[in-house]
Design a protein around this motif. Structure first.
Motif, PDB file in Angstrom:
ATOM      1  N   GLU A  92      -2.862   4.973   1.193  1.00  0.00           N
ATOM      2  CA  GLU A  92      -3.849   5.368   0.174  1.00  0.00           C
ATOM      3  C   GLU A  92      -5.178   4.657   0.392  1.00  0.00           C
ATOM      4  O   GLU A  92      -6.225   5.183   0.049  1.00  0.00           O
ATOM      5  N   ASP A  93      -5.139   3.440   0.927  1.00  0.00           N
ATOM      6  CA  ASP A  93      -6.385   2.720   1.142  1.00  0.00           C
ATOM      7  C   ASP A  93      -6.930   2.931   2.554  1.00  0.00           C
ATOM      8  O   ASP A  93      -7.625   2.079   3.100  1.00  0.00           O
ATOM      9  N   GLU A  94      -6.588   4.077   3.134  1.00  0.00           N
ATOM     10  CA  GLU A  94      -7.177   4.528   4.396  1.00  0.00           C
ATOM     11  C   GLU A  94      -6.845   3.650   5.595  1.00  0.00           C
ATOM     12  O   GLU A  94      -7.597   3.610   6.565  1.00  0.00           O
ATOM     13  N   ARG A  95      -5.743   2.931   5.520  1.00  0.00           N
ATOM     14  CA  ARG A  95      -5.334   2.196   6.723  1.00  0.00           C
ATOM     15  C   ARG A  95      -4.358   3.050   7.510  1.00  0.00           C
ATOM     16  O   ARG A  95      -3.684   3.922   6.944  1.00  0.00           O
ATOM     17  N   LYS A 144      -2.174  -3.600  -5.371  1.00  0.00           N
ATOM     18  CA  LYS A 144      -3.576  -3.519  -4.970  1.00  0.00           C
ATOM     19  C   LYS A 144      -3.986  -2.074  -4.788  1.00  0.00           C
ATOM     20  O   LYS A 144      -5.041  -1.648  -5.157  1.00  0.00           O
ATOM     21  N   THR A 145      -3.098  -1.324  -4.162  1.00  0.00           N
ATOM     22  CA  THR A 145      -3.406   0.072  -3.935  1.00  0.00           C
ATOM     23  C   THR A 145      -2.158   0.866  -4.228  1.00  0.00           C
ATOM     24  O   THR A 145      -1.071   0.327  -4.301  1.00  0.00           O
ATOM     25  N   SER A 148       0.854  -1.174   0.000  1.00  0.00           N
ATOM     26  CA  SER A 148       0.000   0.000   0.000  1.00  0.00           C
ATOM     27  C   SER A 148       0.893   1.227   0.000  1.00  0.00           C
ATOM     28  O   SER A 148       1.944   1.235   0.635  1.00  0.00           O
TER      29      SER A 148
END
Ligand code: FAD
Length: 486
Positions: free
Chosen positions: A98-101, A220-221, A83
């Motif tokens: 980027e994927d809000e983790r 994935k991201t 990510s």
């Protein structure tokens, strides 16, 4: 969007290039009881194999691009997370992807590398070469091309103009001599004839890095432009052949830069078109500052790199170097507590040894990643740590124009002003040896070809022996220098 699960790790490293992977591996090794997270935007990670110590400071190694599972198998406490990091909240010790983790850390090491400094952005005819994807894009354009223009005079440009065949290359450099990041004008003169000769048959399978040219699975991201930098021998497995049947066809335009780039349509309707007469029909036309205009299929911009520091800057208080690198002290610490940085993204901010300088190179990425991990460990354990020996003397081993090239210390008399003298020995087509002396002591050397002098010269530079009395004998081919100094 709501923040997804928050995770806590004692150590987080960002970046799956050589510096990040080396740092994460070393941390995982030193802290087997703790979990280390390696956050990276690219689907593959780079690992160093077959590390070979050529001499005290010169090292050579292979690099492999591997799926992250291999790393995780090797270190069960190392977790690779695909990510891209979007933001850092340094005070809270939190990274956001980027994927809000969100990832909490005790110690963080930023190893996000650098990207090409593109002269002209968002022009489909201008490209930079950095990672496997961009190398493939380049190859696709090249195989249909009759003429390309390369701008830049560093390592990538040097490699490209030599390696490309079947396509005319116009090489525009702002200096008086080629390759001035690495050489002086004398070495450039030594190398130039290689551009006019037929390229030798491909060397035997090279023992160094091979990069896969198969497209890696999409991340994935994260952004597609965040791959790891290519490195030594990146071109070995891809065909760098254009649409024509010629071998080398390189024309160098010295002391100039790009004034403007015109699309075919713009150029044909501009006064320049009338002025310059028929330049043929090309997808793009490049106007140089020396007044010349070249039509070509595409342009490669190889004018250096910019550290990928942006995602970390907003809201934080990083000391940023002029080149946008995160400035680090002699313990690889940035100005934000518990945040370290290594590799291309950082700028060495310590008072360097008089014989070392930072260059954004493969070997330094590995050395910095390794040393950053050791510093983190020392700080966790409240132990003292001294600047690693590898930062004592700059040393780099590489290949240009099919010659072995070794660079040591202040090989180009960097920072010495007039306070130096040079000794040069050159045998056309065989070897070029240059020694930089300051007050009778050797402070740098360039060795091109199979000179076998690297160890002896490294020793002479490191021990700073007064060589005044030896004079020109230092490079006398009739004297076995190794015996001489035994
Ligand atoms: P990189 O290898 O660039 O790795 C950076 C990592 O960070 C990548 O995994 C990337 O995906 C990740 N990343 C970036 N941003 C984010 C983000 N926001 N969030 C999460 N992850 C992120 N050096 C030599 O010594 N010899 C050579 O011959 C040589 N040739 C080269 C040829 C080319 C074409 C290029 C481009 C470079 C070459 N170099 C060479 C330079 C060398 O490749 C680099 O100095 C070295 O790879 C830097 O390593 P690094 O780990 O600092 O960065």
């Amino acid at each position: 969007m709501m923040a997804r699960a928050e995770k806590h790790f004692r150590f987080v490293v960002v970046g799956g290039g050589i510096s990040g992977v080396t740092c994460a591996e070393q941390l995982a090794f030193q802290f087997p009881e703790d979990e280390v997270a390696l956050l990276t935007a690219a689907p593959l990670v780079k690992t160093v194999t077959n590390l070979r110590q050529v001499s005290k400071t010169l090292e050579d190694f292979d690099v492999e691009e591997q799926p992250s599972s291999i790393l995780e198998k090797k270190y069960t406490n190392l977790k690779v997370i695909h990510s891209a990091v979007r933001a850092l909240y340094a005070k809270q010790h939190v990274l956001q992807t980027e994927d809000e983790r969100k990832f909490h850390y005790e110690k963080l090491c930023v190893c996000t590398g650098a990207r090409p400094k593109l002269l002209i952005k968002e022009n489909p005819h201008v490209l930079g070469i950095r990672d496997t994807d961009s190398a493939q894009d380049f190859q696709k354009k090249l195989c249909k091309a009759k003429r390309m223009l390369v701008i830049g005079n560093g390592g990538i440009a040097l490699e490209l103009v030599y390696e490309v065949e079947g396509c005319e290359v116009i090489w525009a450099i702002k200096d008086k001599a080629i390759g001035n990041t690495f050489f002086d004008a004398g070495a450039a003169q030594f190398l130039i004839p290689s551009l006019q000769l037929e390229k030798p048959e491909k060397a035997l399978p090279c023992k160094r890095t091979r990069f896969t040219t198969e497209r890696a699975p999409e991340p994935k991201t994260g952004s597609a432009d965040l791959g790891s930098a290519l490195g030594p021998d990146w071109h070995l497995d891809i065909s760098l052949r254009g649409a024509e049947k010629v071998s080398h066809n390189v024309h160098v335009e010295y002391e100039c830069e790009i004034e403007a780039i015109h699309s075919q349509q713009d150029f044909m309707s501009s006064p320049l078109y009338l002025q310059k007469g028929d330049l043929g029909v090309w997808p793009v036309y490049v106007q140089l500052t020396n007044g010349k205009v070249y039509g070509c299929d595409f342009v490669v911009s190889a004018t250096g790199v910019i550290p990928n520091s942006e995602p970390f800057l907003q809201g934080n208080n990083f000391d940023l170097a002029e080149d946008h690198g995160l400035r680090v002290d002699e313990h690889m610490r940035t100005s934000e507590p518990d945040v370290y940085a290594a590799g291309d993204v950082c700028s060495a901010g310590w008072e360097p040894s008089p014989l070392w300088q930072q260059m954004r190179l493969w070997t330094q990425a590995r050395q910095m990643g390794f040393y950053a991990a050791r510093c983190i460990a020392a700080h966790m354990q409240e132990e003292a740590i001294e600047l690693d020996f590898c930062f004592e003397l700059f040393s780099h081993i590489t290949k240009f124009f099919n010659y072995k090239v070794v660079l040591l210390g202040k090989f180009n008399a960097q920072g010495l002003g007039l306070d130096h003298e040079l000794l040069v020995r050159c045998t056309k087509g065989m070897e070029y040896v240059k020694v930089v002396l300051s007050r009778g002591r050797m402070v740098g050397a360039i060795l091109i070809g199979d000179t076998d002098l690297e160890e002896t010269f490294e020793n002479l530079i490191l021990n700073q022996m007064d060589l005044s009395s030896y004079g020109d004998d230092l490079l006398n081919p009739g004297i076995d220098i190794e015996d001489y100094f035994d």
